[in-house]
Enzyme design. Structure first.
Site, PDB file in Angstrom:
ATOM      1  N   ALA A  71       0.823  -1.212   0.000  1.00 11.19           N
ATOM      2  CA  ALA A  71       0.000   0.000   0.000  1.00 11.19           C
ATOM      3  C   ALA A  71       0.854   1.257   0.000  1.00 11.19           C
ATOM      4  O   ALA A  71       0.476   2.281  -0.561  1.00 11.19           O
ATOM      5  CB  ALA A  71      -0.931   0.002   1.214  1.00 11.19           C
ATOM      6  N   ASP A  73      24.941  27.413 -29.759  1.00 18.56           N
ATOM      7  CA  ASP A  73      25.994  27.622 -30.739  1.00 18.56           C
ATOM      8  C   ASP A  73      25.486  28.654 -31.749  1.00 18.56           C
ATOM      9  O   ASP A  73      24.297  28.699 -32.044  1.00 18.56           O
ATOM     10  CB  ASP A  73      26.302  26.287 -31.427  1.00 18.56           C
ATOM     11  CG  ASP A  73      27.466  26.402 -32.383  1.00 18.56           C
ATOM     12  OD1 ASP A  73      28.490  26.970 -31.992  1.00 18.56           O
ATOM     13  OD2 ASP A  73      27.338  25.909 -33.519  1.00 18.56           O
ATOM     14  N   ASP A  82      25.644  21.835 -33.429  1.00 19.18           N
ATOM     15  CA  ASP A  82      25.569  20.935 -34.571  1.00 19.18           C
ATOM     16  C   ASP A  82      26.896  20.276 -34.912  1.00 19.18           C
ATOM     17  O   ASP A  82      26.934  19.299 -35.641  1.00 19.18           O
ATOM     18  CB  ASP A  82      25.050  21.675 -35.808  1.00 19.18           C
ATOM     19  CG  ASP A  82      25.905  22.881 -36.181  1.00 19.18           C
ATOM     20  OD1 ASP A  82      26.883  23.158 -35.448  1.00 19.18           O
ATOM     21  OD2 ASP A  82      25.615  23.530 -37.192  1.00 19.18           O
ATOM     22  N   ASP A 106      30.687  20.489 -30.480  1.00 16.93           N
ATOM     23  CA  ASP A 106      29.600  20.691 -29.517  1.00 16.93           C
ATOM     24  C   ASP A 106      29.275  19.436 -28.698  1.00 16.93           C
ATOM     25  O   ASP A 106      28.612  19.521 -27.675  1.00 16.93           O
ATOM     26  CB  ASP A 106      28.318  21.127 -30.252  1.00 16.93           C
ATOM     27  CG  ASP A 106      28.478  22.450 -30.956  1.00 16.93           C
ATOM     28  OD1 ASP A 106      29.082  23.353 -30.359  1.00 16.93           O
ATOM     29  OD2 ASP A 106      28.017  22.573 -32.103  1.00 16.93           O
ATOM     30  N   ASP A 162      -5.645   2.382 -10.686  1.00 16.12           N
ATOM     31  CA  ASP A 162      -4.946   3.665 -10.599  1.00 16.12           C
ATOM     32  C   ASP A 162      -4.260   4.027 -11.912  1.00 16.12           C
ATOM     33  O   ASP A 162      -4.220   5.184 -12.323  1.00 16.12           O
ATOM     34  CB  ASP A 162      -3.862   3.604  -9.505  1.00 16.12           C
ATOM     35  CG  ASP A 162      -4.463   3.740  -8.118  1.00 16.12           C
ATOM     36  OD1 ASP A 162      -5.691   3.868  -8.025  1.00 16.12           O
ATOM     37  OD2 ASP A 162      -3.702   3.713  -7.148  1.00 16.12           O
TER      38      ASP A 162
END
Length: 887
Positions: free
Chosen positions: A280, A326, A611, A615, A709
């Site tokens: 529970a 960038d 890109d 990076d 639930d």
């Protein structure tokens, strides 16, 4: 570092000869010493290791213990259901983790398949993996650089380095340079070539100085291989919640055991009760539900042109308060574009150029004819600067192919990096036009006259001053300036050396990699939403500041810092100043990681966009890395959490909006599940404390937590978003999940628990025939009466929770205000949940498994009234909330 050494020093250090190169024996010895010229990757986790890693959680430990105890006590069905829960959660986790990091694999693919080297005085084409330090490498246009090189010869060599340094245009290389000092940014090391960059023009010869993991690309690979804390705020909070729930479950079990001993209950019964309480206390379906809600969010993101590689990134977006972007290709178009021109003594925007003016038309014709690039609708080849000049002509319907047919090129002097000029001779009817373009400082020294307002006049000091002022104006705005000049010859038979003399200046053009049109609005929206945009670029400081100013990132030059300045700052100094810096220029991959780390040290949730290969480490280090889908390299995509399909900065803002709504929905889901579980604990705890029989069996609680639930919780996860969500500041990741919801959580849990006990008591009294008010719970219940009472408690617990899900849609607004059917999935989940509950108690086989009894019409009347109470009482409370907010 080899950029600060002479060619002779480098050759001597590696024992290499520029004429003969290395011998075969030398190359084999060096290969043995330095290894192959390739990038290495760490060993991936095995499937078994990933499976056990998923089980390393306190909630899972408690569930495993509950399953083992259930099996030992003969409660086989309980043990099986718990085991299924554990396996489902582990499987979901493995599926996510098995989307292995592909950044290093992509980096390996960047290595070129072949390299031209000198061995024993002969030119050989060999696999790039076999290149060793000291090899003499030949580089020509169109060839990728196989390793890091120190140039020993260069002829008009240009290298495309944008994926490594962020530089917008190819870099001119010069072998004769010896750069002083030790803090020279990669983009300024013009006597060096770096692995996986591309030669776009000219040729060169270099000596291999670094191979494999020792190259600049290799350093990036090492950074990608470093483990970073990539848990999102929600993951951390759920892990913390799991610990609290686990500790709470153990505490309640111990307390109940003590109560049982004091009440002299049967030990076997107390073990069953303990299992019930442990079950529970833990919302078993929570991890799976959060994962599924995030997965559904991923599908929404795809519609917004964003692909999410890692599910938690959806949630992280909602708390982002800094976007590190960038410049090249992200904030800008990654396409050099002519934006200004100077002719007739006037400076103006390129779209104000008048093709009917002879000077203006001649300016464009000069830039198009004195040009080696090609341009068509489907293909653009050549130097980005020259392509930009052709594009300017196309915008005025002047095409190079057509123009060259009319004005054929007769002769030329190719571009030279020392002269910084290019000249062609083109036929104009019976005359020959010498067309020269290049750097204005060099070109102006060759001009004696200027073409102004239809007249060719001598260049006076004042005219020269005006020309230089126009050039400086463009340079101050970070534009790359090119000048155009010409002269007319009666015959093409002239000495080549005399072509670039006594020229007539036509005008100037300024070009830049311009900002994306929609980015300015997106940055403005970010600002209103409490999100700060920081530009991080490999470009020069003045270029970066001009773009940042244009986009309203900053208007203060003191908020711009270079990579060289960054090198001189300690981590403490950077951490103290990081909040006031908006633009980082001329930075290296290491700098980007350092910047992201400093921002995170201040408690910021950082998004990094980019890109290029350069990076990738910072994309991985950031809370959420965002790669460009079109221009992005495979390395960047592999390291990122999210990929933009359209390379549009504005898509990030749309994704953040979606992320905020998704987090709100996840929070609704968590509050809903915990309030339901608190109701279960209260029902069991009070019943045992009062000495009553157990109102719910472990299998009942498991069923409610997993099925009843789960359905509304999932439906709440796709609740329609708040249209005003971007008007709020980003949430503080340190804030509790229950901020502003604690009282609501506890009161609704208490209400559900009391209603469940009420059903249990009514059922017990009704089926035992006890008509007395006290004691509340009758003693000596028959097994059939107890089963009836437990069934009523089971149904009320289940249905009241289903009904309670309607309350969770909005804290103040009535369900009838926001629309009862505005979330059709939730209504469907409630109806389906009630049907399932009815199915369990009416089908004999299932009723036997769950130890439940079929209910009469009277029973259903009691159950329905009790189950609707959460909705009724919450609607009354919301009336008071709305009235108090108005007052």
């Amino acid at each position: 570092m080899f950029f600060n050494k002479t060619i002779e020093q480098v050759l001597e250090e590696f024992g290499s000869n520029p004429i003969t190169g290395l011998s075969q024996n030398q190359s084999e010895v060096k290969r043995e010493k330095f290894g192959l010229n390739q990038l290495t990757t760490k060993k991936p986790k095995t499937l078994i290791a990933m499976f056990f890693a998923q089980l390393n959680d306190i909630l899972i430990y408690i569930l495993i213990a509950a399953a083992v105890i259930s099996a030992l006590l003969g409660e086989t069905s309980d043990a099986i259901i718990i085991a299924i829960v554990i396996i489902i959660n582990a499987t979901v986790g493995i599926i996510q983790e098995s989307k292995a990091e592909k950044a290093l694999d992509a980096l390996k693919k960047l290595s070129t398949p072949k390299a031209i080297v000198k061995r024993d005085g002969q030119l050989n084409e060999i696999p790039s993996e076999e290149v060793v330090p000291g090899d003499i490498i030949i580089i020509d246009a169109g060839r990728y650089v196989p390793c890091d090189l120190r140039l020993i010869e260069a002829a008009n060599l240009k290298i495309e380095e944008s994926t490594l340094t962020g530089e917008s245009v190819p870099v001119d290389k010069d072998a004769s340079l010896v750069l002083p000092g030790e803090d020279i940014p990669l983009g300024d090391q013009k006597n060096m070539l770096f692995m996986s960059t591309l030669a776009t023009y000219g040729r060169g010869v270099g000596i291999a100085v670094s191979t494999g993991m020792d190259t600049q690309i290799g350093k990036i690979a090492k950074m990608l291989d470093e483990k970073v804390d990539d848990e999102t705020p929600l993951q951390k909070k759920l892990a913390q919640l799991g610990k609290y729930l686990g500790i709470g479950a153990l505490f309640i079990c111990a307390l109940m055991f003590i109560v049982g001993v004091l009440q002299k209950r049967d030990l076997f019964e107390m073990l069953l009760v303990s299992i019930s309480l442990a079950v529970a206390a833990i919302p078993e379906g929570l991890p799976a539900i959060v994962t599924i809600v995030l997965a559904m969010g991923v599908q929404k993101m795809i519609k917004e042109n964003a692909i999410v590689r890692k599910l938690p990134a959806v949630e992280t977006l909602g708390s982002v308060n800094i976007i590190c972007s960038d410049k090249t290709g992200t904030l800008t178009q990654n396409k050099m574009t002519v934006t200004k021109f100077y002719a007739d003594g006037k400076l103006g925007a390129i779209d104000s150029l008048n093709i009917n003016h002879t000077e203006h038309k001649l300016l464009l014709e000069n830039l198009i004819l004195c040009n080696d690039a090609t341009y068509s609708e489907n293909s653009k080849t050549g130097d980005p600067t020259e392509i930009a000049l052709l594009q300017a002509g196309v915008d005025y319907s002047i095409f190079k192919d057509d123009l060259e047919k009319t004005h054929k090129r007769i002769d030329e002097i190719p571009f030279d990096s020392d002269r910084k000029l290019m000249t062609t001779v083109n036929k104009y009817d019976n005359d020959y036009y010498v067309m020269t373009k290049g750097a204005i400082d060099n070109l102006l020294n060759l001009c004696t006259k200027a073409y102004i307002k239809g007249n060719i006049i001598e260049i006076t000091p004042n005219i020269k001053k005006d020309i230089l002022a126009a050039s400086n104006n463009m340079s101050d705005n970070a534009l790359r300036v090119l000048g155009a000049a010409y002269k007319i010859l009666p015959s093409s038979h002239v000495e080549i050396d005399s072509l670039e003399r006594d020229l007539i200046l036509i005008g100037l053009v300024g070009m830049i990699d311009p900002p994306r049109l929609e980015v300015k609005d997106s940055i403005s929206l970010c600002m209103k939403s409490g999100i700060k945009t920081v530009m991080i670029t490999g470009d020069h400081q003045n270029t970066a500041f001009a773009i940042a100013k244009d986009l309203n990132i900053t208007n203060d030059s003191s908020e711009v810092i270079s990579g060289t300045e960054l090198d001189k700052m300690s981590d403490v100094e950077l951490n103290n100043r990081i909040e006031s810096i908006r633009v980082f220029a001329r930075v290296s991959p290491e700098h980007k990681v350092k910047i992201v780390r400093a921002l995170k040290s201040k408690g910021n949730i950082v998004s990094m966009t980019g890109d290029g290969v350069n990076d990738a480490p910072s994309l991985k280090m950031a809370d959420i890395g965002v790669a460009m889908g079109i221009t992005g390299t495979d390395v960047a995509k592999g390291a990122a959490d999210m990929i933009l399909i359209d390379d549009n900065f504005s898509t990030i803002v749309a994704a953040i909006k979606e992320g905020r709504n998704i987090f709100t929905n996840i929070k609704k889901t968590i509050i809903f599940l915990l309030s339901c579980n608190i109701g279960e604990i209260i029902a069991l705890f009070l019943a045992i404390l009062l000495g009553w029989a157990t109102p719910l069996r472990p299998i009942h609680i498991l069923w409610v937590n997993l099925i009843t639930d789960t359905l509304p919780a999932l439906a709440l996860g796709v609740d329609p978003g708040d249209p005003d969500v971007m008007k709020y500041k980003p949430r503080n990741p340190k804030d509790s999940l229950f901020k502003g919801e604690s009282l609501n959580l506890l009161l609704n849990g208490l209400l559900i628990g009391i209603l469940t006990l009420a059903a249990f008591v009514i059922g017990a009294k009704y089926y035992s025939g006890d008509t007395n008010l006290f004691p509340l719970f009758p003693g000596n219940l028959s097994e059939d009466a107890l089963k009836h009472a437990q069934t009523m408690a089971f149904v009320v617990l289940s249905v009241s929770q289903l009904v309670h899900s309607l309350n969770m849609r909005n804290e103040k607004k009535s369900i009838f205000q926001i629309g009862l059917f505005s979330n059709k999935y939730l209504i469907g989940a409630i109806v389906f949940g009630i049907l399932l509950q009815d199915f369990i108690i009416t089908v004999p086989f299932l009723a036997n498994v769950f130890s439940v009894h079929s209910l009469s019409l009277m029973d259903w009347s009691f159950v329905t009234i009790l189950s609707l109470m959460p909705l009724l009482l919450n609607e009354i409370v919301k009336i008071f909330k709305r009235s108090s907010s108005i007052i």
